[in-house]
Design a protein around this motif. Structure first.
Motif, PDB file in Angstrom:
ATOM      1  N   LEU A 282      10.028   2.182   8.500  1.00 24.42           N
ATOM      2  CA  LEU A 282      11.107   1.646   7.480  1.00 24.42           C
ATOM      3  C   LEU A 282      10.327   1.702   6.090  1.00 24.42           C
ATOM      4  CD1 LEU A 282      12.603  -1.367   9.430  1.00 24.42           C
ATOM      5  CD2 LEU A 282      13.831   0.478   8.688  1.00 24.42           C
ATOM      6  N   ALA A 283       8.943   1.418   6.087  1.00 21.80           N
ATOM      7  CA  ALA A 283       8.258   1.485   5.033  1.00 21.80           C
ATOM      8  C   ALA A 283       8.316   3.009   4.247  1.00 21.80           C
ATOM      9  CB  ALA A 283       6.684   1.061   5.093  1.00 21.80           C
ATOM     10  N   TRP A 284       8.026   3.786   5.189  1.00 26.97           N
ATOM     11  CA  TRP A 284       8.164   5.291   4.604  1.00 26.97           C
ATOM     12  C   TRP A 284       9.876   5.634   3.965  1.00 26.97           C
ATOM     13  CZ3 TRP A 284       5.206   8.752   8.592  1.00 26.97           C
ATOM     14  CH2 TRP A 284       3.681   8.175   8.518  1.00 26.97           C
ATOM     15  N   ILE A 285      10.798   5.242   4.852  1.00 24.58           N
ATOM     16  CA  ILE A 285      11.890   5.443   4.247  1.00 24.58           C
ATOM     17  C   ILE A 285      12.309   4.664   2.801  1.00 24.58           C
ATOM     18  CG2 ILE A 285      14.451   5.071   4.764  1.00 24.58           C
ATOM     19  CD1 ILE A 285      13.817   5.469   7.732  1.00 24.58           C
ATOM     20  N   VAL A 286      11.834   3.549   2.898  1.00 25.51           N
ATOM     21  CA  VAL A 286      12.102   2.840   1.504  1.00 25.51           C
ATOM     22  C   VAL A 286      11.317   3.266   0.593  1.00 25.51           C
ATOM     23  CG1 VAL A 286      11.615   0.514   0.353  1.00 25.51           C
ATOM     24  CG2 VAL A 286      12.513   0.472   2.785  1.00 25.51           C
ATOM     25  N   ASN A 287      10.131   3.804   0.808  1.00 22.39           N
ATOM     26  CA  ASN A 287       9.314   4.293  -0.288  1.00 22.39           C
ATOM     27  C   ASN A 287       9.720   5.955  -0.770  1.00 22.39           C
ATOM     28  OD1 ASN A 287       7.501   2.490  -1.528  1.00 22.39           O
ATOM     29  ND2 ASN A 287       7.482   2.250   0.680  1.00 22.39           N
ATOM     30  N   TRP A 288      10.243   6.713   0.620  1.00 23.58           N
ATOM     31  CA  TRP A 288      10.173   8.092   0.283  1.00 23.58           C
ATOM     32  C   TRP A 288      11.759   8.552   0.573  1.00 23.58           C
ATOM     33  CZ3 TRP A 288       5.901  10.617  -1.320  1.00 23.58           C
ATOM     34  CH2 TRP A 288       4.623   9.997  -1.182  1.00 23.58           C
ATOM     35  N   GLY A 289      12.577   7.823   1.236  1.00 17.33           N
ATOM     36  CA  GLY A 289      13.794   8.386   1.297  1.00 17.33           C
ATOM     37  C   GLY A 289      13.772   9.050   2.548  1.00 17.33           C
ATOM     38  N   CYS A 290      14.990   9.529   3.173  1.00 18.92           N
ATOM     39  CA  CYS A 290      15.115  10.028   4.687  1.00 18.92           C
ATOM     40  C   CYS A 290      15.700  11.213   4.511  1.00 18.92           C
ATOM     41  CB  CYS A 290      15.931   8.861   5.349  1.00 18.92           C
ATOM     42  SG  CYS A 290      17.600   8.540   4.803  1.00 18.92           S
TER      43      CYS A 290
ATOM     44  N   SER B 269       0.921  -1.109  -0.091  1.00 18.59           N
ATOM     45  CA  SER B 269       0.106   0.032   0.111  1.00 18.59           C
ATOM     46  C   SER B 269       0.716   1.135  -0.039  1.00 18.59           C
ATOM     47  CB  SER B 269      -0.870  -0.084   1.174  1.00 18.59           C
ATOM     48  OG  SER B 269      -0.307  -0.180   2.425  1.00 18.59           O
ATOM     49  N   GLU B 270       1.999   1.439   0.681  1.00 16.64           N
ATOM     50  CA  GLU B 270       2.710   2.402   0.746  1.00 16.64           C
ATOM     51  C   GLU B 270       3.519   2.569  -0.646  1.00 16.64           C
ATOM     52  OE1 GLU B 270       3.001   4.595   2.889  1.00 16.64           O
ATOM     53  OE2 GLU B 270       1.974   3.550   4.547  1.00 16.64           O
ATOM     54  N   SER B 271       4.034   1.414  -1.508  1.00 14.50           N
ATOM     55  CA  SER B 271       4.234   1.674  -2.398  1.00 14.50           C
ATOM     56  C   SER B 271       3.468   2.025  -3.519  1.00 14.50           C
ATOM     57  CB  SER B 271       4.977   0.167  -3.065  1.00 14.50           C
ATOM     58  OG  SER B 271       5.702   0.219  -4.463  1.00 14.50           O
ATOM     59  N   PHE B 272       2.330   1.721  -3.382  1.00 14.05           N
ATOM     60  CA  PHE B 272       1.139   2.247  -4.537  1.00 14.05           C
ATOM     61  C   PHE B 272       0.960   3.703  -4.223  1.00 14.05           C
ATOM     62  CE2 PHE B 272      -3.190   3.115  -5.179  1.00 14.05           C
ATOM     63  CZ  PHE B 272      -3.387   2.756  -6.632  1.00 14.05           C
ATOM     64  N   ARG B 273       0.948   3.882  -2.732  1.00 13.03           N
ATOM     65  CA  ARG B 273       0.634   5.453  -2.485  1.00 13.03           C
ATOM     66  C   ARG B 273       1.699   6.369  -3.066  1.00 13.03           C
ATOM     67  NH1 ARG B 273      -1.148  10.421  -1.978  1.00 13.03           N
ATOM     68  NH2 ARG B 273      -0.045  11.686  -0.284  1.00 13.03           N
ATOM     69  N   ARG B 274       3.107   6.014  -2.884  1.00  4.65           N
ATOM     70  CA  ARG B 274       4.185   6.564  -3.323  1.00  4.65           C
ATOM     71  C   ARG B 274       4.180   6.794  -5.040  1.00  4.65           C
ATOM     72  NH1 ARG B 274       8.543  10.264  -3.650  1.00  4.65           N
ATOM     73  NH2 ARG B 274      10.093   9.552  -4.977  1.00  4.65           N
ATOM     74  N   GLU B 275       3.616   5.725  -5.862  1.00  4.87           N
ATOM     75  CA  GLU B 275       3.623   5.604  -7.260  1.00  4.87           C
ATOM     76  C   GLU B 275       2.547   6.700  -7.681  1.00  4.87           C
ATOM     77  OE1 GLU B 275       3.309   2.004  -8.699  1.00  4.87           O
ATOM     78  OE2 GLU B 275       5.292   1.285  -8.037  1.00  4.87           O
TER      79      GLU B 275
END
Length: 553
Positions: A476-484, A63-69
């Motif tokens: 961790l999910a947010w860092i993987v998808n959005w960076g830090c 879901s976080e990956s879908f949100r990012r895309e």
């Protein structure tokens, strides 16, 4: 309660479509002793627990990956020049926006030869007459002594002497139910026929004449790249623009009645018409003149049953060999002569299929899409002339996601993009909430692995541990998808910092476990959740319990 049976395509009358549910009482089974699950049942129980433990983190990451895309594609569209359609449809590849209250569309289901004019999207909602098993279990609580590998023992409470009650309800449902694992599968057999599954049919040639509201599009003075503007205001929507339906438009049930005139409300419903308005769309029954030759009618004997329900109905007719086999299996399981009152009630037959249509037909729409080219189509009037129109399709972003929006009502392009972004953001809310109970369970497993008893701690400590694990996974999910390292993506590091702080604070208040830490302790806890026998989950020792008994002596 039921609808009369009209003649089928072959001229033979069709069995009535009954709607009353049916109840049958099943067995009551007494199971003495422990209610442990051993053998194949124990393996399935363990696998089920493992799936429940693995599914929430995977759902969160997806879901976080879908949100990012979605966010990247929508932001790219927002940063692109958006042109008003009346002044810019001559430029192929331009991202255009338009609103219109003059829409022409027809959605069709070729399998049933049904078409609804004015519908931008139509969906077929299929229902199945199926048995549902309802199982209830009433157990006593017993205690037993379980032995560890070193010979130490501990008293354990468990469920025992259970009485399992099986009951069955037959009704119309939105999905099929496999009856092979029922307690009495032959007496409550569910045929798995699915001749007309649920489906959505976008309008294939939807056309609209754009209103001239250039002030609603960003950049009023912009002109399309590669063109001088001034193109026609007529546009044709590619079916892919409507693949996700029309956002904000109601799904209205379609009912076919004589001359399309709504029936007069009854004295009972007249009291509620002001609070619960009738939003059904009524179409004339003349629109169904070709359904007798439709593939679904010829192949599966579907007919329109009417009765202010809008349903098309196909009865299930088993052949002689199937009936004989069912009777034989009922004899083998002991239910052949189990006759009950529910058997003579006028209910549907398991295996019957019915469906009805729902449409989205807003009076006004807003569109945001890419000009794919031009075509000639019939003008919006009734003179039969043709007119040049732009073909709109979804715009493909650099990350491969497409942006093609159709919303009900009048909206600016910025409002449409913001609404889609809000939808994608809310789509991640459920996986994040689902992760909270998962974190509470996973924290106990990790506690067993580390040699601490999270369950025995006070509830503020348990909550701190669960929140620490939740913050860790989400961060961790947010860092993987959005960076830090960017200003707009600092939430992930903040959550990780919060996870570390909560974890350190809670770890000082966690009591030690009464079993040695390690993978074996984790497996034993997992086995208790799966309700497997004690022989499957042997602890290494109950050291702390033994020390407590020595102190008492």
């Amino acid at each position: 309660m039921f609808s009369s049976g009209p003649p089928g395509p072959s001229g033979q009358p069709v069995r009535p479509m009954n709607t009353m549910p049916t109840y049958r009482r099943g067995r009551r089974v007494y199971q003495p002793g422990a209610n442990d699950k051993g053998g194949l049942g124990g393996i399935c129980s363990v696998l089920t627990v493992l799936v429940l433990l693995v599914a929430p983190p995977i759902a969160l990451l997806l879901s976080e990956s879908f949100r990012r895309e979605s966010y990247v594609a929508l932001r790219e569209a927002l940063e692109t020049d958006i042109y008003p359609l009346p002044a810019s449809c001559g430029s192929v590849g331009a991202l255009v926006h338009a609103t219109s209250h003059d829409v022409r569309a027809v959605s069709s289901d070729r399998d049933m030869h049904v078409s609804v004019p004015g519908a931008l999207s139509m969906r077929r909602r299929t229902e199945y007459c199926q048995w549902q098993e309802v199982r209830r279990e009433d157990c006593e609580t017993c205690s037993r002594e379980v032995r560890a590998a070193d010979g130490s023992t501990k008293e354990e409470r468990y469920r025992c002497n259970c009485v399992a009650a099986y009951d069955y309800v037959k009704a119309w449902r939105g999905h099929r139910i496999n009856s092979i694992l029922f307690d009495r599968p032959a007496a409550h057999h569910n045929p798995q026929r699915d001749p007309m599954p649920s489906a959505t049919f976008p309008a294939e040639e939807a056309a609209m004449r754009a209103d001239d509201h250039r002030d609603e599009a960003r950049g009023d003075s912009h002109r399309p790249r590669g063109g001088e503007g001034g193109g026609a205001a007529l546009a044709v929507l590619d079916p892919s623009m409507l693949s996700g339906g029309v956002r904000g438009a109601r799904w209205r049930t379609v009912d076919f009645v004589p001359r399309g005139v709504p029936p007069a409300p009854s004295s009972w419903t007249r009291w509620f018409v002001n609070w619960i308005p009738d939003r059904t769309r009524y179409e004339p029954t003349d629109a169904l003149r070709d359904i007798a030759t439709a593939p679904a009618a010829v192949r599966d004997n579907f007919v329109y049953v009417g009765g202010s329900s809008g349903y098309f109905f196909s009865p299930y007719n088993a052949d002689v060999a199937s009936d004989l086999f069912k009777y034989f299996m009922q004899y083998m399981e002991g239910s052949l002569f189990d006759w009950q009152i529910g058997d003579i009630m006028p209910s549907c037959t398991a295996g019957d299929v019915r469906f009805r249509y729902e449409v989205q037909d807003p009076a006004e729409i807003s569109v945001l899409g890419e000009v794919a080219g031009h075509t000639r189509t019939a003008a919006m009037g009734t003179d039969g002339t043709e007119e040049e129109a732009s073909v709109l399709r979804p715009k493909t972003a650099r990350n491969g996601r497409t942006v093609g929006l159709v919303h009900a009502g009048r909206s600016s392009p910025q409002a449409m993009i913001a609404a889609e972004d809000s939808d994608s953001r809310w789509a991640t809310a459920f996986p994040r909430l689902l992760l909270l109970p998962w974190a509470a369970a996973a924290s106990r497993l990790l506690g067993a692995l580390a040699g601490v008893d999270v369950h025995a701690a006070k509830w503020p400590t348990q909550l701190s541990v669960a929140l620490s694990l939740w913050c860790l996974l989400v961060g961790l999910a947010w860092i993987v998808n959005w960076g830090c390292c960017e200003r707009e993506s600092m939430e992930g590091p903040f959550l990780l910092a919060g996870a570390v702080g909560l974890g350190i604070t809670a770890s000082r208040r966690l009591p030690r476990s009464d079993v040695p830490r390690g993978p074996n302790a984790l497996w034993c806890m997992l086995g208790r959740w799966a309700n497997v026998p004690p022989s499957w989950r042997v602890e290494k020792a109950y050291a702390n319990e033994g020390r407590d008994r020595e102190k008492q002596l």
